[in-house]
Design an enzyme around this catalytic site. Sequence first.
Site, mmCIF file in Angstrom:
data_model
loop_
_atom_site.group_PDB
_atom_site.id
_atom_site.type_symbol
_atom_site.label_atom_id
_atom_site.label_comp_id
_atom_site.label_asym_id
_atom_site.label_seq_id
_atom_site.Cartn_x
_atom_site.Cartn_y
_atom_site.Cartn_z
ATOM 1 C CB CYS A 1 3.033 -3.390 16.652
ATOM 2 S SG CYS A 1 3.949 -2.386 16.258
ATOM 3 C CB CYS B 1 -0.305 -2.719 13.450
ATOM 4 S SG CYS B 1 0.268 -2.127 11.713
ATOM 5 C CB CYS C 1 5.404 -5.210 9.408
ATOM 6 S SG CYS C 1 6.697 -4.096 11.257
ATOM 7 C CB CYS D 1 2.063 7.120 3.702
ATOM 8 S SG CYS D 1 2.834 6.220 4.988
ATOM 9 C CB CYS E 1 0.304 1.421 7.605
ATOM 10 S SG CYS E 1 0.591 1.248 8.906
ATOM 11 C CD GLU F 1 -2.930 -0.996 2.398
ATOM 12 O OE1 GLU F 1 -2.835 -0.344 3.356
ATOM 13 O OE2 GLU F 1 -3.406 -2.235 3.219
HETATM 14 N N1 SAH Z 1 7.206 -0.337 11.558
HETATM 15 C C1 SAH Z 1 7.528 1.458 11.905
HETATM 16 C C2 SAH Z 1 6.321 1.974 10.303
HETATM 17 C C3 SAH Z 1 4.735 2.385 10.957
HETATM 18 S S1 SAH Z 1 3.359 2.977 10.926
HETATM 19 C C4 SAH Z 1 7.177 2.052 12.753
HETATM 20 O O1 SAH Z 1 6.852 0.650 13.592
HETATM 21 O O2 SAH Z 1 7.194 2.633 13.637
HETATM 22 C C5 SAH Z 1 3.401 4.193 11.538
HETATM 23 C C6 SAH Z 1 2.570 4.321 13.060
HETATM 24 O O3 SAH Z 1 1.232 4.384 13.458
HETATM 25 C C7 SAH Z 1 2.919 3.773 13.953
HETATM 26 O O4 SAH Z 1 3.867 4.405 14.742
HETATM 27 C C8 SAH Z 1 2.882 2.597 13.547
HETATM 28 O O5 SAH Z 1 3.384 2.201 15.444
HETATM 29 C C9 SAH Z 1 0.954 3.759 13.948
HETATM 30 N N2 SAH Z 1 0.097 2.415 14.371
HETATM 31 C C10 SAH Z 1 0.018 1.161 13.094
HETATM 32 N N3 SAH Z 1 -1.320 0.692 13.454
HETATM 33 C C11 SAH Z 1 -2.393 1.759 13.917
HETATM 34 C C12 SAH Z 1 -3.494 1.985 13.916
HETATM 35 N N4 SAH Z 1 -4.118 0.497 13.723
HETATM 36 N N5 SAH Z 1 -3.942 2.819 14.378
HETATM 37 C C13 SAH Z 1 -2.733 3.789 14.696
HETATM 38 N N6 SAH Z 1 -1.890 3.866 14.906
HETATM 39 C C14 SAH Z 1 -1.479 2.828 13.736
#
Ligand code: SAH
Length: 349
Positions: free
Chosen positions: A116, A119, A112, A105, A335, A91
């Site tokens: 987390c 996510c 990944c 973005c 994402c 995406e």
């Molecule tokens: N791997 C990177 C990029 C992730 S996306 C990182 O961990 O930073 C960017 C941000 O969006 C990260 O802080 C991630 O934790 C957050 N994120 C992921 N899923 C989410 C969700 N469902 N709601 C809000 N933020 C989210």
Amino acid sequence: MLPSLLNLDEVQLTAWLSERGQLAYRAAQIREWIFSRRASSFAEMTNLPKPLREDLAAEFCVLSGTITSHQQADDGTEKLLLRLTDGQTVECVLLRQTKLRRTICISTQVGCGMGCVFCASGLDGVVRNLTAAEIVEQMLQLQRLLPAEERLSHIVVMGMGEPLANVDQLLIALRTAGDEKGLGISARRITISTVGLPQALHRLARENAPYHLAVSLHAPDDELRTQLVPVNKNTGLSAILESADAYFAATGRRLTFEYVLLGGINDAPQQARALANLLRGREALINLIPYNPVAGLPYKTPSRRAVDEFTDILERAEIRVKVRRRKGDRIDAACGQLRRKVESGVSKP
Ligand code: SAH
């Protein structure tokens, strides 16, 4: 599908051209067509000799991904799902912010591996790293959504994947983005969002490119962070903060810390106070991100009151705070959501 010409770096392209009796300046012409004039085919490159255009088209394509989904939100946000040559999908998103601000973005991995828990990107693990060409391709596909007079201005590496788990390819792609003959987006306008991998952060500090760094914290202590961000058990907050500080010392770029607020889990006043203590004394900005619901996951968006109180506590501790406005959430802009929906038939709640 033929491979994209983006797979060849300048040296390789020049060598390919010289094997065909072409001079090096042709490489610059081709680059200009791809990056500035937004060509999608070699046939459009009318200042190249026709046989050269045909040779190029026999071996390469300009962009090798196919757009399998293109969503548009009312606020101008557009999201693409790109199918890569091996059938995997990633995406990428275009955000229209102020009049001239056009932020993209981009993703760095298929899936990944960080795990987390809230996510969508990591729910099925990591499939593979993207190549630098595939990262640049996302930039170009999104650029082509803009009218000719508009330019991409900013990049956030906040799509699928952990950028620092694919740091070699990412840095090659960002150099192309920054190149005046590429997209001309300087390092200062590029934000890398990372879960915080200390070794890679130290490496980035040595790179001498002042990218803006956003470190995802999500919890003020190791116990909670390891529950939410499992990779934390191998790293721990203190090593992350130490490497983030080293990055700040090396680049002078103020750090951003991201904190996804999950209702009832990490949004309590005492957690805000603990976070303020943890970050005290740093030139930092905290980006609070209210959780964006993911189908099938049990987490809740925090209440308005909880977000306000959390913000107040940090501000009273003299920490700069921004609450991230949601953009394009109706088009699965968090994402990983669009890919999951398309790949597995899951839809948003
Ligand atoms: N791997 C990177 C990029 C992730 S996306 C990182 O961990 O930073 C960017 C941000 O969006 C990260 O802080 C991630 O934790 C957050 N994120 C992921 N899923 C989410 C969700 N469902 N709601 C809000 N933020 C989210």
